[in-house]
Write an enzyme that holds these catalytic residues in place. Structure first.
Site, PDB file in Angstrom:
ATOM      1  N   TYR A 181     -26.482 -16.291   8.132  1.00 19.06           N
ATOM      2  CA  TYR A 181     -26.582 -16.377   9.587  1.00 19.06           C
ATOM      3  C   TYR A 181     -27.933 -16.946  10.010  1.00 19.06           C
ATOM      4  O   TYR A 181     -28.007 -17.903  10.782  1.00 19.06           O
ATOM      5  CB  TYR A 181     -26.376 -14.990  10.228  1.00 19.06           C
ATOM      6  CG  TYR A 181     -27.064 -14.870  11.558  1.00 19.06           C
ATOM      7  CD1 TYR A 181     -26.571 -15.561  12.655  1.00 19.06           C
ATOM      8  CD2 TYR A 181     -28.237 -14.131  11.716  1.00 19.06           C
ATOM      9  CE1 TYR A 181     -27.224 -15.496  13.882  1.00 19.06           C
ATOM     10  CE2 TYR A 181     -28.889 -14.060  12.926  1.00 19.06           C
ATOM     11  CZ  TYR A 181     -28.380 -14.747  14.008  1.00 19.06           C
ATOM     12  OH  TYR A 181     -29.027 -14.697  15.212  1.00 19.06           O
ATOM     13  N   HIS A 182     -29.012 -16.360   9.517  1.00 23.69           N
ATOM     14  CA  HIS A 182     -30.336 -16.859   9.898  1.00 23.69           C
ATOM     15  C   HIS A 182     -30.499 -18.318   9.490  1.00 23.69           C
ATOM     16  O   HIS A 182     -31.118 -19.118  10.195  1.00 23.69           O
ATOM     17  CB  HIS A 182     -31.429 -15.993   9.275  1.00 23.69           C
ATOM     18  CG  HIS A 182     -31.515 -14.613   9.858  1.00 23.69           C
ATOM     19  ND1 HIS A 182     -30.958 -13.513   9.250  1.00 23.69           N
ATOM     20  CD2 HIS A 182     -32.070 -14.157  11.018  1.00 23.69           C
ATOM     21  CE1 HIS A 182     -31.176 -12.438  10.002  1.00 23.69           C
ATOM     22  NE2 HIS A 182     -31.837 -12.792  11.079  1.00 23.69           N
ATOM     23  N   THR A 213     -33.597 -17.203  16.567  1.00 18.91           N
ATOM     24  CA  THR A 213     -33.970 -15.846  16.192  1.00 18.91           C
ATOM     25  C   THR A 213     -35.323 -15.847  15.493  1.00 18.91           C
ATOM     26  O   THR A 213     -35.657 -16.788  14.757  1.00 18.91           O
ATOM     27  CB  THR A 213     -32.915 -15.204  15.272  1.00 18.91           C
ATOM     28  OG1 THR A 213     -33.519 -14.111  14.543  1.00 18.91           O
ATOM     29  CG2 THR A 213     -32.370 -16.181  14.255  1.00 18.91           C
ATOM     30  N   LYS A 224     -29.140 -20.706  12.017  1.00 20.89           N
ATOM     31  CA  LYS A 224     -30.030 -20.911  13.163  1.00 20.89           C
ATOM     32  C   LYS A 224     -31.136 -21.915  12.824  1.00 20.89           C
ATOM     33  O   LYS A 224     -31.577 -22.684  13.680  1.00 20.89           O
ATOM     34  CB  LYS A 224     -30.654 -19.581  13.590  1.00 20.89           C
ATOM     35  CG  LYS A 224     -29.657 -18.584  14.156  1.00 20.89           C
ATOM     36  CD  LYS A 224     -29.225 -18.953  15.565  1.00 20.89           C
ATOM     37  CE  LYS A 224     -28.477 -17.818  16.240  1.00 20.89           C
ATOM     38  NZ  LYS A 224     -28.075 -18.142  17.612  1.00 20.89           N
ATOM     39  N   SER A 249     -30.658 -14.718   5.660  1.00 19.06           N
ATOM     40  CA  SER A 249     -29.208 -14.553   5.502  1.00 19.06           C
ATOM     41  C   SER A 249     -28.544 -15.877   5.853  1.00 19.06           C
ATOM     42  O   SER A 249     -29.188 -16.765   6.424  1.00 19.06           O
ATOM     43  CB  SER A 249     -28.676 -13.467   6.442  1.00 19.06           C
ATOM     44  OG  SER A 249     -28.645 -13.951   7.775  1.00 19.06           O
TER      45      SER A 249
END
Lengths: 384, 384
Positions: A181-182, A144, A185, A179
């Protein structure tokens, strides 16, 4: 070419699987279907009524004569993953199979742990499975643009050449993810880069921007092939969410000052970018990074565009600024490069009035399915 | 000040816990003792015969009158972690509690997954526990200089100021870790930095070099307080391992060309650095990075030093070059900064003949405990 799409039941994965199948690739879908389970847990639903993965695939075969192999299971289960790969014998694996929502990862500790375990260990399993059985298979991994954060210098594609104290090196571009989530990644990217280096795997990391739109040539062929479209505050992303808000007369929810600038692309470009990556694979040992987006907009820009398009359709569209539930710069420099995919031949679908019309009309068509209780954000980044 | 040492039964943790206790800190040890279990699994043992954590702490109290609280359990068990923190009420937490061997993490998929899950999720749990109950507590986290890899430019302390296309920003220093273990530490650093930013936690990341030596003032007080000293190819680190090889007439095992340059420090400096970090805590919201080492040597330098010291003691020391089981540059530029801890007052114990003598004599004293079968590396980084 045999291409396995992990996460092929999801928003980007489903559109990609059908597109590749239509283009003559021999496609398999591997998916745990856990995203549908999370919808149930959160009490949210896609705006569009999606069929089961089994029905979808049957319908696709009936319409086109093309078969898609299905593997239902979790890549965190290594035995299942290994068995599926051995059965399918992929030449490329497109890996969308991760928890992909920043707010989901910020709900609480359990969701942060789930996100990082699911994403990092699932991806690590995949690296080992490729090493052991398919070392020449090309891994196309969805990353991302949010991995980069908002640095005060131009964002390059994965690497940056740094001059420092009279010496020079090209190093991984510094990451400032916003975050858990980030962060997952970013962890993935580091693990993949290492696997390419020590095992000679070949990988392309697609640092994707925010995807918008819902119709592709393939998903539009039949109601039973329709793609999901999320509008809730957990899974709904900017633009898609704004269009749906506009359609039902809900004010567009801009978080904070709205000067947050992000990268965007049409879902029809997502699927084309994946094909471009597959058709010109990374070299053995190469960890290649493409920034996968076509345009940059601030959140305010987006809201205004949706407002104008809505008014043209006779909708009454208001823009509301609400307290930003995230911790992020609301006014900042932002300039990201995206030349790698353009050089491979990507011809972007830029954001247009007709796309906004189509999206707004989709939203109007399915507005009876919207639960307004899920529109405003409830997850806060801060310690409250 | 109340300081909880997570991983306080380990090599650095035990020396740190006693040192801090001796200096008047109110110390607790939290440890799952899993490292002792891994020794059992691998069939390896510390050169020095270590007592159980319960006996160690009892002996310390008998000798000094100082009490150390003990919490036996795993920080991956959140309930246990939360309960222990609430009971102890720490003002600083020193987090050594991670799987710390690169070769261990490279044994196979299971060990890679174990290392990343154990380290990343344990640390993530700790961040949440601090956020919820002790947001003002200072987290002192052990990282590693191996996070940086061997870039062709000078290594700064955590951050680097980059000029790019006429603009400037100070960003996290790019990381190029060399094993799934080192990757876990990079993941941790990113997670901690984010937690400081969004929750206002205060943290110091100590990117430590290779630690050598075994004696500290405190661990030398009694045979029952003796520290562990690993010589096997999984847990034994350079220098300690070389001294033990020299003591038993085993050739020193240099991996590859031996031009690999790394950072080093005496264990007496490890414990002092931790105290320096604790006594001048990071500010709320600050993610502070210190490079924790005192000297840089190539592996060839180290082997030569040990050979010379061994010969002076009448030992017959050979140096053998063996195939490098790792994937790493064997000749490279390397220059790392370490000014932050020096500025706080660190007075280094540089590597000296007397330290080498002491270490060699330790190794000679306990040489009957050595199993030669565990000296040569069996774990290979490459896909074989």
């Amino acid at each position: 070419m045999k291409v396995l799409v992990i996460g092929g039941d999801g928003y980007c994965g489903w559109a990609t699987a059908l597109y590749l199948s239509n283009r003559g690739y021999d496609v398999g879908i591997l998916d745990s279907l856990v995203r549908r389970h999370w919808d149930l847990e959160l009490g949210v639903e896609t705006l569009t009524p999606i069929s089961s993965i089994h029905q979808r695939i049957q319908k696709w075969q009936k319409l086109t004569g093309k078969q898609i192999d299905l593997f239902v299971g979790d890549i965190n289960n290594y035995d299942f993953l290994q068995k599926s790969l051995r059965e399918f014998q992929p030449e490329a694996v497109v890996h969308f199979g991760e928890q992909r929502s920043a707010p989901f990862s910020m709900i609480d500790r359990e969701h942060a742990v789930l996100t990082q375990t699911n994403n990092v260990i699932g991806n690590l399993n995949l690296l080992y499975a490729l090493r052991d059985d398919f070392p020449d298979c090309h891994l196309v991994k969805l990353g991302t643009m949010g991995e980069y954060g908002t640095p005060n210098i131009d964002i390059e594609e994965g690497y940056i050449t740094i001059e420092h104290n009279g010496r020079t090196d090209t190093l991984p571009y510094p990451k400032q993810p916003g975050s858990f989530y980030h962060l997952s990644k970013v962890h993935d990217s580091h693990n993949i880069q290492f696997a390419c280096k020590v095992w000679g795997l070949r990988a392309t990391d697609l640092n994707q921007g925010v995807v918008y739109g819902v119709l592709t040539e393939e998903t539009g062929m039949d109601e039973m092939l329709i793609n999901r479209l999320d509008y809730d505050a957990i899974y709904g992303t900017a633009l898609n969410r704004f269009c749906i808000q506009a359609a039902i007369g809900h004010p567009l929810t801009v978080y904070g000052k709205g000067g947050q600038t992000r990268t965007f692309l049409d879902i029809r470009d997502t699927i084309r970018c994946v094909e471009l990556a597959i058709s010109t694979p990374a070299k053995s040992g190469e960890f290649r990074v493409f920034n996968q987006f076509t345009e940059m907009f601030s959140i305010n820009d987006l809201a205004l565009k949706v407002k104008q398009a809505g008014i043209a359709l006779g909708l009454d569209v208001e823009i509301n600024t609400i307290d930003n539930p995230r911790v992020e710069a609301e006014e900042h420099y932002f300039n990201a490069k995206n030349t790698n995919l353009l050089n491979l031949g990507l011809q972007p679908h830029f954001l247009s009035d007709s796309l906004l019309d189509s999206l707004l009309n989709f939203a109007i068509k399915y507005q009876h399915r919207i639960d307004r209780a899920h529109i405003l954000p409830k997850v806060n980044w801060k310690r409250l």
